[in-house]
Design a protein around this motif. Structure first.
Motif, PDB file in Angstrom:
ATOM      1  N   SER A  17       1.281  -0.814   0.018  1.00 26.31           N
ATOM      2  CA  SER A  17       0.154   0.145  -0.291  1.00 26.31           C
ATOM      3  C   SER A  17       0.731   0.907   0.757  1.00 26.31           C
ATOM      4  N   ARG A  19      -0.344   5.512   0.705  1.00 21.79           N
ATOM      5  CA  ARG A  19      -0.480   7.598  -0.001  1.00 21.79           C
ATOM      6  C   ARG A  19      -0.188   7.900  -0.074  1.00 21.79           C
ATOM      7  N   SER A  21      -0.545  12.069  -1.404  1.00 25.26           N
ATOM      8  CA  SER A  21      -0.875  13.411  -1.112  1.00 25.26           C
ATOM      9  C   SER A  21      -1.006  14.178  -1.952  1.00 25.26           C
ATOM     10  N   TYR A  79      -6.331  12.780  -1.223  1.00 24.28           N
ATOM     11  CA  TYR A  79      -5.603  11.836  -0.788  1.00 24.28           C
ATOM     12  C   TYR A  79      -5.594  10.971  -1.742  1.00 24.28           C
ATOM     13  N   GLN A  81      -5.512   6.570  -1.048  1.00 31.65           N
ATOM     14  CA  GLN A  81      -5.162   5.756  -0.229  1.00 31.65           C
ATOM     15  C   GLN A  81      -5.031   4.606  -1.508  1.00 31.65           C
ATOM     16  N   ASN A  83      -4.294   0.628  -1.967  1.00 37.20           N
ATOM     17  CA  ASN A  83      -4.476  -0.726  -1.537  1.00 37.20           C
ATOM     18  C   ASN A  83      -3.741  -2.219  -2.483  1.00 37.20           C
TER      19      ASN A  83
END
Length: 121
Positions: A17, A19, A21, A79, A81, A83
């Motif tokens: 994963s 993330r 920004s 953002y 995310q 996965n």
């Protein structure tokens, strides 16, 4: 002057994963739609996900169920995310925003400089 600056890219193993920004700055009255796009080597830039100012989201079929877009309107941030990353997710990821500026008529489309995501198999 309005700027978008992405962060959070890097190298990750398949199944992992990350993330991302994106921070907006400058003379911003309001940000309407925000989104993430990506461009893999030798391919055209493609839409990954978008989010309206009210929070309605839309995703490319290839990332549905794995990626989640969100935003913080007060912080002027968006953002992504990511996965269950796959090797085919390897690309430069770009932040995009439609911005209304103080004292300016019309909406301005702004792009970030991009952040590289590399997924190793």
């Amino acid at each position: 002057q309005v700027q978008l600056v992405e962060s959070g890219g890097g190298l990750v193993q398949a199944g992992g994963s990350l993330r991302l920004s994106c921070a907006a700055s400058g003379s911003i009255f309001r940000i309407n739609d925000m989104g993430w796009y990506r461009q893999a080597p030798g391919k055209q830039r493609e839409l990954v996900a978008t989010i309206t100012s009210g929070g309605r989201t839309d995703y490319a079929d290839s990332v549905k169920g794995r990626f989640t877009i969100s935003r913080d309107n007060a912080k002027k941030m968006v953002y992504l995310q990511m996965n269950s990353l796959k090797s085919e997710d390897t690309a430069v990821y770009y932040c995009n925003a439609d911005v209304l500026r103080f004292g300016q008529l019309g909406e301005l489309e702004v792009w970030g400089q991009g952040t590289l995501v590399t997924v190793s198999s």
